[in-house]
Design a protein around this motif. Sequence first.
Motif, short mmCIF file in Angstrom:
data_model
loop_
_atom_site.label_atom_id
_atom_site.label_comp_id
_atom_site.label_asym_id
_atom_site.label_seq_id
_atom_site.Cartn_x
_atom_site.Cartn_y
_atom_site.Cartn_z
N TYR A 190 0.85 -1.19 0.00
CA TYR A 190 0.00 0.00 0.00
C TYR A 190 0.88 1.24 0.00
O TYR A 190 1.53 1.54 1.00
CB TYR A 190 -0.92 0.00 1.23
CG TYR A 190 -1.90 -1.15 1.21
CD1 TYR A 190 -3.11 -1.04 0.54
CD2 TYR A 190 -1.60 -2.36 1.84
CE1 TYR A 190 -4.00 -2.09 0.51
CE2 TYR A 190 -2.48 -3.42 1.80
CZ TYR A 190 -3.68 -3.28 1.14
OH TYR A 190 -4.56 -4.33 1.10
N PRO A 191 0.94 1.96 -1.13
CA PRO A 191 1.82 3.13 -1.22
C PRO A 191 1.46 4.21 -0.20
O PRO A 191 0.28 4.43 0.10
CB PRO A 191 1.59 3.65 -2.65
CG PRO A 191 1.02 2.50 -3.40
CD PRO A 191 0.24 1.71 -2.39
N TYR A 192 2.50 4.86 0.31
CA TYR A 192 2.31 6.00 1.19
C TYR A 192 1.75 7.15 0.36
O TYR A 192 2.19 7.40 -0.76
CB TYR A 192 3.65 6.42 1.81
CG TYR A 192 3.57 7.71 2.58
CD1 TYR A 192 3.12 7.72 3.89
CD2 TYR A 192 3.92 8.91 1.97
CE1 TYR A 192 3.02 8.91 4.59
CE2 TYR A 192 3.83 10.11 2.68
CZ TYR A 192 3.39 10.10 3.98
OH TYR A 192 3.29 11.28 4.67
N ARG A 193 0.76 7.85 0.91
CA ARG A 193 0.20 9.04 0.26
C ARG A 193 0.05 10.11 1.32
O ARG A 193 -0.55 9.86 2.38
CB ARG A 193 -1.18 8.74 -0.35
CG ARG A 193 -1.17 7.72 -1.46
CD ARG A 193 -2.56 7.31 -1.92
NE ARG A 193 -3.35 6.72 -0.83
CZ ARG A 193 -4.38 7.32 -0.23
NH1 ARG A 193 -4.79 8.51 -0.59
NH2 ARG A 193 -5.02 6.72 0.76
N GLU A 194 0.58 11.27 1.08
CA GLU A 194 0.44 12.40 2.01
C GLU A 194 -1.05 12.64 2.24
O GLU A 194 -1.82 12.81 1.30
CB GLU A 194 1.09 13.65 1.42
CG GLU A 194 1.11 14.82 2.36
CD GLU A 194 2.06 14.64 3.53
OE1 GLU A 194 1.72 15.09 4.65
OE2 GLU A 194 3.12 14.04 3.33
N GLY A 241 -7.33 2.53 -2.28
CA GLY A 241 -7.46 1.44 -3.24
C GLY A 241 -6.90 0.13 -2.72
O GLY A 241 -6.57 0.00 -1.55
N ASN A 242 -6.78 -0.84 -3.64
CA ASN A 242 -6.46 -2.19 -3.21
C ASN A 242 -4.99 -2.55 -3.21
O ASN A 242 -4.64 -3.71 -3.07
CB ASN A 242 -7.27 -3.22 -4.01
CG ASN A 242 -7.02 -3.14 -5.48
OD1 ASN A 242 -6.25 -2.32 -5.94
ND2 ASN A 242 -7.68 -4.00 -6.24
N GLY A 243 -4.09 -1.62 -3.37
CA GLY A 243 -2.66 -1.91 -3.28
C GLY A 243 -2.12 -2.63 -4.50
O GLY A 243 -2.83 -2.97 -5.44
N THR A 244 -0.82 -2.87 -4.47
CA THR A 244 -0.11 -3.56 -5.53
C THR A 244 0.27 -4.95 -5.02
O THR A 244 0.81 -5.08 -3.93
CB THR A 244 1.16 -2.78 -5.92
OG1 THR A 244 0.78 -1.50 -6.40
CG2 THR A 244 1.95 -3.51 -6.99
N ILE A 245 0.00 -5.96 -5.83
CA ILE A 245 0.31 -7.33 -5.42
C ILE A 245 1.64 -7.76 -6.02
O ILE A 245 1.90 -7.54 -7.21
CB ILE A 245 -0.81 -8.29 -5.85
CG1 ILE A 245 -2.10 -7.96 -5.09
CG2 ILE A 245 -0.40 -9.75 -5.60
CD1 ILE A 245 -3.28 -8.81 -5.46
N LEU A 246 2.47 -8.36 -5.18
CA LEU A 246 3.73 -8.96 -5.60
C LEU A 246 3.70 -10.40 -5.12
O LEU A 246 3.52 -10.65 -3.92
CB LEU A 246 4.91 -8.21 -4.98
CG LEU A 246 6.27 -8.90 -5.11
CD1 LEU A 246 6.72 -8.94 -6.57
CD2 LEU A 246 7.31 -8.19 -4.25
#
Length: 106
Positions: A8-12, A93-98
Amino acid sequence: MIKVSILYPYREGGRFDIDYYCGTHMPLAARLFGASLKGWSVDAGINGGPPGSPPPFVAAGHFLFDTVEAFYEVFKPASDTLLADIPNYTDGGNGTILISEVKVAV
């Protein structure tokens, strides 16, 4: 063994409820995944490297499975329930899957 990570990317100014994620969402996923799930963990981002810098990710959830096929077998029937829960812990949102292969575990 494989690891499924949701990043889940950091967002200000973004909202991410780490307590809900750890205490409700991840246990829900574990319950839905059943015996195929070999373990899970959560990372909470605290820094991006240089002092005072934001982390690249606010959180990452990790699930361990024997194979990719084992993950897909349990994820497909659980996906609607898990995706519907996302607004309860984040507005990002649902994040990035790796999906990665675990080479070394200690």
